[in-house]
Design an enzyme around this catalytic site. Sequence first.
Site, PDB file in Angstrom:
ATOM      1  N   VAL A  13     -10.269  -4.516  -3.999  1.00 44.11           N
ATOM      2  CA  VAL A  13     -11.008  -4.368  -2.753  1.00 44.11           C
ATOM      3  C   VAL A  13     -12.309  -3.630  -3.040  1.00 44.11           C
ATOM      4  O   VAL A  13     -12.309  -2.571  -3.683  1.00 44.11           O
ATOM      5  CB  VAL A  13     -10.181  -3.578  -1.705  1.00 44.11           C
ATOM      6  CG1 VAL A  13     -11.024  -3.276  -0.466  1.00 44.11           C
ATOM      7  CG2 VAL A  13      -8.924  -4.350  -1.311  1.00 44.11           C
ATOM      8  N   GLY A  29     -14.453   1.064  -4.684  1.00 40.09           N
ATOM      9  CA  GLY A  29     -13.551  -0.074  -4.822  1.00 40.09           C
ATOM     10  C   GLY A  29     -12.207   0.401  -5.336  1.00 40.09           C
ATOM     11  O   GLY A  29     -12.061   1.560  -5.735  1.00 40.09           O
ATOM     12  N   LYS A  30     -11.233  -0.439  -5.314  1.00 43.75           N
ATOM     13  CA  LYS A  30      -9.930  -0.104  -5.891  1.00 43.75           C
ATOM     14  C   LYS A  30      -9.179  -1.387  -6.162  1.00 43.75           C
ATOM     15  O   LYS A  30      -9.385  -2.383  -5.465  1.00 43.75           O
ATOM     16  CB  LYS A  30      -9.124   0.752  -4.906  1.00 43.75           C
ATOM     17  CG  LYS A  30      -8.020   1.537  -5.565  1.00 43.75           C
ATOM     18  CD  LYS A  30      -8.585   2.800  -6.198  1.00 43.75           C
ATOM     19  CE  LYS A  30      -7.540   3.739  -6.693  1.00 43.75           C
ATOM     20  NZ  LYS A  30      -8.107   5.081  -6.866  1.00 43.75           N
ATOM     21  N   GLY A  31      -8.315  -1.333  -7.165  1.00 36.87           N
ATOM     22  CA  GLY A  31      -7.504  -2.501  -7.468  1.00 36.87           C
ATOM     23  C   GLY A  31      -6.065  -2.101  -7.692  1.00 36.87           C
ATOM     24  O   GLY A  31      -5.751  -0.914  -7.817  1.00 36.87           O
ATOM     25  N   ASP A  87      -5.871   4.482 -12.931  1.00 38.12           N
ATOM     26  CA  ASP A  87      -5.277   5.135 -11.765  1.00 38.12           C
ATOM     27  C   ASP A  87      -3.777   5.227 -12.069  1.00 38.12           C
ATOM     28  O   ASP A  87      -3.370   5.083 -13.231  1.00 38.12           O
ATOM     29  CB  ASP A  87      -5.572   4.320 -10.491  1.00 38.12           C
ATOM     30  CG  ASP A  87      -5.389   5.144  -9.219  1.00 38.12           C
ATOM     31  OD1 ASP A  87      -6.277   5.938  -8.888  1.00 38.12           O
ATOM     32  OD2 ASP A  87      -4.337   5.013  -8.564  1.00 38.12           O
TER      33      ASP A  87
END
Length: 426
Positions: A68, A113-115, A154
Amino acid sequence: MSQKDNVIKHGSENPFESMKKRFDVAAKIIGLDESDYNVLIAPQKAVIVNIPVTMDDGKVKVFEGFRVVHNANLGPSKGGIRYSMDVHLDEVKALAAWMTWKCAVVGIPYGGGKGGIKCDPRSMSKGELERMTRAYTDLMVDVFGPDKDIPAPDMGTGQQEMAWIMDEYSKLVGKSSPAVVTGKPLVLGGSLGRVEATGRGVMVSTRSALSKLGISPVGATCAVQGFGNVGSISAKLLAQQGMKVLAISDVTGGYYNPEGLNIDEAIAYRDNNKGTLEGYKGGSRITNEDLLELDVQVLVPAAMEDQITAENADKIKAKLIVEGANGPTSSSADDILHKKGILVVPDILANAGGVTVSYFEWVQNRLGYFWTEERVYRRADRVMKQAFEGVYSASIEHNCSMRIGAYCVAIKKVAEVEKLRGKFGL
Ligand code: GLU
């Protein structure tokens, strides 16, 4: 005590809703207009992929993956990739938004953002993890890029996954592209100080907050929830500041010693014990819930979302909470903590040391020139101290918690850039 009783559990609050509630309060305080509100709350891009992976037994399993991009106003979107069975779209959306606010709070030129991939990395072999990571990178090749979207580690990922992403992406674009990802191993263009960066930022924030409270770090008592990269390094550095770490915990439960734990010993134990504290004898057994309610001056939740909720917030005795994890306090607990007079250094400030040194890694990759550890620490500490003062002043100016103060600082900045650049889609 069974493993089931101890495991660090998610609360029930939707993380994106939790983020939105704080956003709403801050938007009102700063007088954000409706158009800016609508643009800044929604993620700009959300990509869902199904990743086929040939498992070691020859069968093909399909894993759901996400990336995202919440906002790319301040620069390329930045944020980690999480491997966990709890990964779902609303969680990734919230984590991506937190990255936007986090980068804005510390003043680095990135959006958020992050995944994530819904998987259990502990049950997968190295070969399976590699094939999954490479296939995810293939599917995200149009999303990622050193000037577009830059992943990092992460929960459940680390240097090895970043090395695979860097390698796969470089092959796909036909040139070496180290700046596409941060948190890489040193030999592959990683930065000195990146592994310790988040924990170090937690320590620096704790020192800043203690000084506002007039409490000396020497002899101050503390409990740290979570003993992964962030929790263990925070605990170690806080102990080095003279603080007494009375309790630590991980998925196997909590360990408590009223005289203070030997953190170096606990880290060595974990490293020789398949990564967990199971069987650690340095302290008596408590649960993760007990740890949060201990009579300590400082509490560092550094495990996962939704640990401090409306159910337990009233029982918290700490004077100061420094959020090492992303989203450890659900929005339903905010008012309770504020009314109790507990100072909370929010996640988007307290754990921003990691992305700050990620930014330094990216800069070094682009320069092709590497900094000393001393330079990395000096610059990162300065960024963290300045950001702390900025957020603290905003909380005084707006007569609000530091969390809402941090959202005010961040939203104002992103909205200002929004106005200068013009809206997406126009
Ligand atoms: N995953 C870390 C965070 O939540 C680091 C992100 C990054 O370095 O890009 O802040």
